[in-house]
Design a protein around this motif. Structure first.
Motif, PDB file in Angstrom:
ATOM      1  N   GLU A 136       9.636  29.257 -10.671  1.00 40.52           N
ATOM      2  CA  GLU A 136       9.735  30.389 -11.586  1.00 40.52           C
ATOM      3  C   GLU A 136       8.526  31.313 -11.481  1.00 40.52           C
ATOM      4  O   GLU A 136       8.519  32.391 -12.074  1.00 40.52           O
ATOM      5  N   GLN A 137       7.501  30.900 -10.744  1.00 43.78           N
ATOM      6  CA  GLN A 137       6.395  31.795 -10.445  1.00 43.78           C
ATOM      7  C   GLN A 137       6.755  32.648  -9.224  1.00 43.78           C
ATOM      8  O   GLN A 137       7.780  32.438  -8.583  1.00 43.78           O
ATOM      9  N   ASP A 190       5.672  22.902  -6.206  1.00 47.14           N
ATOM     10  CA  ASP A 190       5.694  24.319  -6.520  1.00 47.14           C
ATOM     11  C   ASP A 190       6.500  24.565  -7.788  1.00 47.14           C
ATOM     12  O   ASP A 190       7.384  23.772  -8.145  1.00 47.14           O
ATOM     13  N   ASP A 191       6.195  25.649  -8.458  1.00 46.46           N
ATOM     14  CA  ASP A 191       6.950  26.108  -9.622  1.00 46.46           C
ATOM     15  C   ASP A 191       7.746  27.325  -9.190  1.00 46.46           C
ATOM     16  O   ASP A 191       7.198  28.414  -9.011  1.00 46.46           O
ATOM     17  N   LEU A 201       8.651  20.502  -8.881  1.00 38.82           N
ATOM     18  CA  LEU A 201       7.510  20.321  -9.776  1.00 38.82           C
ATOM     19  C   LEU A 201       6.925  18.922  -9.674  1.00 38.82           C
ATOM     20  O   LEU A 201       5.738  18.715  -9.878  1.00 38.82           O
ATOM     21  N   TYR A 214       2.553  20.044 -16.321  1.00 37.99           N
ATOM     22  CA  TYR A 214       2.454  21.494 -16.209  1.00 37.99           C
ATOM     23  C   TYR A 214       3.523  22.159 -17.063  1.00 37.99           C
ATOM     24  O   TYR A 214       4.708  22.085 -16.769  1.00 37.99           O
ATOM     25  N   GLN A 253       6.233  15.701 -16.534  1.00 35.09           N
ATOM     26  CA  GLN A 253       5.414  16.699 -15.866  1.00 35.09           C
ATOM     27  C   GLN A 253       4.422  17.299 -16.853  1.00 35.09           C
ATOM     28  O   GLN A 253       4.811  17.690 -17.956  1.00 35.09           O
ATOM     29  N   LEU A 294       0.019  20.477 -11.633  1.00 38.49           N
ATOM     30  CA  LEU A 294       1.310  19.814 -11.748  1.00 38.49           C
ATOM     31  C   LEU A 294       1.187  18.300 -11.806  1.00 38.49           C
ATOM     32  O   LEU A 294       2.013  17.617 -12.398  1.00 38.49           O
ATOM     33  N   LYS A 341       8.634  22.967 -19.706  1.00 41.35           N
ATOM     34  CA  LYS A 341       9.274  23.323 -18.449  1.00 41.35           C
ATOM     35  C   LYS A 341      10.541  22.506 -18.205  1.00 41.35           C
ATOM     36  O   LYS A 341      11.543  23.032 -17.749  1.00 41.35           O
TER      37      LYS A 341
END
Length: 304
Positions: free
Chosen positions: A120-121, A117-118, A100, A28, A26, A14, A32
């Motif tokens: 959507e994971q 953190d993401d 993110l 990552y 971002q 990230l 996104k």
């Protein structure tokens, strides 16, 4: 607690930022999020946070979470202002904010912490939360029903989830307003929404929140809707302040809102800058008398 190996690996990815048009984004997952992740964007988020406090009458939440919540999760925490305020208001709570972007301050109340953190994971938490909160994530997520399912899973029985989001589409606020479909600011929202739909993002989740909460299995579902003015045209003092802040946060960050999405659509930078100049004129024009809509939905996870 999250597994250290997962968090460390994700944080490394990230923080691999990209730089475009003089702004930091971002790294990552390029698609996104279309907004930058830099200090200018952080300043805008702080301004919007103040605007939302005015919209809610100073309430940090609408859900009746009681006086002593123990675990609170703030999804997409941004600069962390809401999480910090919640930590101050509820010293009983362990407040966790995730995002993110690493835009949060280091000097925070002892009961507040942040993680990269993401959301959507798949979530990995060892215990649930009394209250999960999220706001202003339109255009950031691809699978809102999945997000609601994860929030439901990690909410304690009897706990609450509250989301707040908006429409990008502006409308005429009064018959005397000059706003019309096809004007530059209207074309601007059309172009941005078209790009987001094209890459699988939902630019206007606000009106859909109620249905998603119902489909997920929450109970005691509540919704509050409100109009958010743009510009100095309202006569009411508070609404005028809200509208002024809203116009400023749009005008001062038009490049940040626009450059990446329209570049992705094949626009040349020169074309974009000319277009932005016309859009800025509309935001400055108080005669348009335009507004957009906000939606807050809060609901409870059943006890059984």
């Amino acid at each position: 607690m999250r597994r250290a190996s997962v968090t460390t690996s994700l944080k490394s990815a990230l923080l691999d930022y990209q730089y475009e048009n003089g702004r930091r984004y971002q790294g990552y997952g390029k698609e996104k999020y279309f907004l930058p992740a830099d200090e200018t964007e952080a300043d805008r988020l702080d301004l919007v946070s103040h605007m939302l406090n005015l919209c809610t009458g100073g309430k940090l939440h609408f859900a009746p979470i009681g006086d002593n919540p123990q675990r609170i999760l703030d999804l997409g925490t941004g600069t962390g202002i809401w999480a910090i305020d919640m930590g101050d208001q509820y010293p009983s709570a362990d407040v966790l904010g995730n995002d993110l972007a690493d835009n949060q301050p280091r000097n925070v109340p002892p009961n507040v912490r942040f993680e990269i953190d993401d959301i959507e994971q798949e979530w990995i938490y060892s215990e649930g939360f009394d209250y999960i909160h999220m706001r202003m994530m339109g255009g950031a997520l691809k699978d809102w029903p999945k997000l609601l399912r994860q929030a439901f899973k990690f909410t304690k029985p009897g706990g609450w989830v509250e989301f707040m989001d908006f429409t990008m589409t502006f409308n005429k606020a009064s018959p005397s307003g000059h706003f019309e479909r096809g004007c530059p600011v209207d074309k601007w929202t059309v172009e941005l929404k078209d790009l987001m739909h094209g890459i699988g993002l939902d630019p206007e989740p606000g009106p859909k929140l109620l249905g998603w909460f119902k489909d997920t299995g929450f109970t005691n579902i509540n919704q509050k809707t409100f109009h958010i003015p743009v510009g100095t045209w309202p006569k009411d003092k508070t609404m005028k302040e809200i509208g002024t802040i809203n116009a400023i946060q749009f005008m001062e960050n038009l490049e940040g809102f626009t450059l990446r999405p329209l570049t992705m659509k094949g626009w040349k930078r020169e074309e974009i800058m000319v277009f932005i100049a016309d859009v800025r004129k509309d935001f400055k024009n108080s005669k348009l008398q335009m507004q957009h809509d906000g939606y807050a939905v809060w609901a409870q996870k059943p006890l059984d």
